[in-house]
Structures are given as C-alpha cells and as structure tokens.
Design a protein around this motif. Structure first.
Motif, PDB file in Angstrom:
ATOM      1  N   LEU A  41     -23.652  10.702  -3.353  1.00  0.00           N
ATOM      2  CA  LEU A  41     -24.209  10.329  -4.651  1.00  0.00           C
ATOM      3  C   LEU A  41     -25.443  11.152  -5.015  1.00  0.00           C
ATOM      4  O   LEU A  41     -26.088  10.895  -6.021  1.00  0.00           O
ATOM      5  N   GLY A  42     -25.775  12.141  -4.172  1.00  0.00           N
ATOM      6  CA  GLY A  42     -26.900  13.019  -4.474  1.00  0.00           C
ATOM      7  C   GLY A  42     -28.218  12.616  -3.831  1.00  0.00           C
ATOM      8  O   GLY A  42     -29.259  13.200  -4.140  1.00  0.00           O
ATOM      9  N   PHE A  43     -28.204  11.639  -2.935  1.00  0.00           N
ATOM     10  CA  PHE A  43     -29.424  11.223  -2.248  1.00  0.00           C
ATOM     11  C   PHE A  43     -29.615  12.087  -0.999  1.00  0.00           C
ATOM     12  O   PHE A  43     -28.644  12.537  -0.396  1.00  0.00           O
ATOM     13  N   ALA A  44     -30.872  12.307  -0.607  1.00  0.00           N
ATOM     14  CA  ALA A  44     -31.191  13.074   0.593  1.00  0.00           C
ATOM     15  C   ALA A  44     -32.015  12.204   1.542  1.00  0.00           C
ATOM     16  O   ALA A  44     -32.828  11.390   1.104  1.00  0.00           O
ATOM     17  N   MET A  63     -33.342   7.165   1.767  1.00  0.00           N
ATOM     18  CA  MET A  63     -32.515   8.127   1.040  1.00  0.00           C
ATOM     19  C   MET A  63     -33.079   8.231  -0.381  1.00  0.00           C
ATOM     20  O   MET A  63     -33.201   7.218  -1.070  1.00  0.00           O
ATOM     21  N   LYS A  64     -33.426   9.452  -0.794  1.00  0.00           N
ATOM     22  CA  LYS A  64     -34.098   9.635  -2.082  1.00  0.00           C
ATOM     23  C   LYS A  64     -33.310  10.546  -3.005  1.00  0.00           C
ATOM     24  O   LYS A  64     -32.755  11.559  -2.581  1.00  0.00           O
ATOM     25  N   GLU A  71     -33.509   2.212   0.888  1.00  0.00           N
ATOM     26  CA  GLU A  71     -33.807   2.045   2.309  1.00  0.00           C
ATOM     27  C   GLU A  71     -32.558   1.495   2.978  1.00  0.00           C
ATOM     28  O   GLU A  71     -32.119   0.386   2.687  1.00  0.00           O
ATOM     29  N   LEU A  72     -31.964   2.280   3.853  1.00  0.00           N
ATOM     30  CA  LEU A  72     -30.795   1.845   4.613  1.00  0.00           C
ATOM     31  C   LEU A  72     -31.284   1.545   6.021  1.00  0.00           C
ATOM     32  O   LEU A  72     -31.947   2.375   6.635  1.00  0.00           O
ATOM     33  N   TYR A  73     -31.010   0.346   6.511  1.00  0.00           N
ATOM     34  CA  TYR A  73     -31.429   0.076   7.881  1.00  0.00           C
ATOM     35  C   TYR A  73     -30.323  -0.619   8.647  1.00  0.00           C
ATOM     36  O   TYR A  73     -29.579  -1.424   8.117  1.00  0.00           O
ATOM     37  N   GLU A  74     -30.226  -0.195   9.910  1.00  0.00           N
ATOM     38  CA  GLU A  74     -29.218  -0.741  10.808  1.00  0.00           C
ATOM     39  C   GLU A  74     -29.930  -1.524  11.899  1.00  0.00           C
ATOM     40  O   GLU A  74     -30.783  -0.991  12.607  1.00  0.00           O
TER      41      GLU A  74
END
Length: 149
Positions: A41-44, A63-64, A71-74
C-alpha cells in the motif's frame, strides 16, 4: 428517541496542544505478512523495536506513508490467542501526538479522565525513545497520548 448523556468529565476544553493523530495501533498475528501488506500500500518500515509483554518479547514496527503511521505489533506466542479471538476488528488504539507528555498527563489527570498508566511510560522506540500514556473513552476505546523524544 432521546438519550441522556452521562457527564464523564468537566465540559471545559483542556489546554493541551495535540498536533495530529500520531498513529493507529494494530495487533497482528504475522508481522512479516502484515509488513508486506502495508508495503504494497506504499508504507515503509521507519522503526522496529522489541518490547516486553508480561516477561516475553514482542515486536513493534512503525509503517509510514506520507504523514500516516500504522503501528503493527506482534505479541509473544502467549498473547496471540487474544488477537485471534477478536471478532470486532483489530484496531487497538488511536494515538495523539503531543508536544509535552508531562503537561498532557497532568492536565488529563486533573480533569478526571480514566488514565490507565500511573505515569507516562518510556519506550526505546524511535531514535531517542518516546513516552506515552492511555486513557479510556466512554465505550472503553483506548486513546494514547504520545511524545517522540
């Protein structure tokens, strides 16, 4: 139909400088898969760090894209069942970017909001770290106030 609103706090507006929504936090069950999805989706990936979750390591990735941050967290394996069992979506919190975390914390506390943490929490995220605290809204939603140091 009319509904009576229960007064939760004072109606006066707080004098806190909130710049923007800083990020939206999403717990994920497969960080690699989620990173790939957001990259498409174009996030880095602009930041990755570990954190402690009940004595076990979890991983957080920011991811920006432009001025948006996800903010993705596992969580560690022991916490993944909670995420997998959700049936109403996975957005965990909305974070507001604040200029001064201590001023924000004291103003929120003085106004009588339900604060989750006893004080702002430091995380070794970003280059110099960040501090945050959360409040709960009227329906239990979590709103985070965050200052990148």
């Amino acid at each position: 139909m009319y509904y009576k609103l229960k007064a939760i706090t004072s109606l006066r507006s707080l004098d806190i400088k909130i710049n923007a929504i800083q990020h939206i936090g999403i717990p994920v069950t497969d960080l690699k898969r989620s990173k790939t999805f957001y990259e498409r989706l174009g996030f880095a990936n602009v930041m990755q760090a570990t954190f402690d979750e009940k004595g076990e390591p979890g991983t957080c990735v920011m991811m920006k894209r432009d001025n948006m941050i996800m903010e993705l967290y596992e969580l560690p394996e022991s916490g993944l069942n909670e995420i997998r069992s959700r049936s109403n979506g996975h957005i965990d919190h909305v974070a507001f970017d604040v200029e001064d975390i201590e001023v924000a914390y004291n103003s929120i506390k003085e106004a009588g909001f339900n604060i989750i943490e006893p004080e702002p929490v430091f995380l070794q995220f970003w280059e110099r770290g960040c501090k945050y605290f959360n409040i709960t809204g009227p329906d239990g939603e979590r709103l985070e106030f965050n200052q990148i140091l």
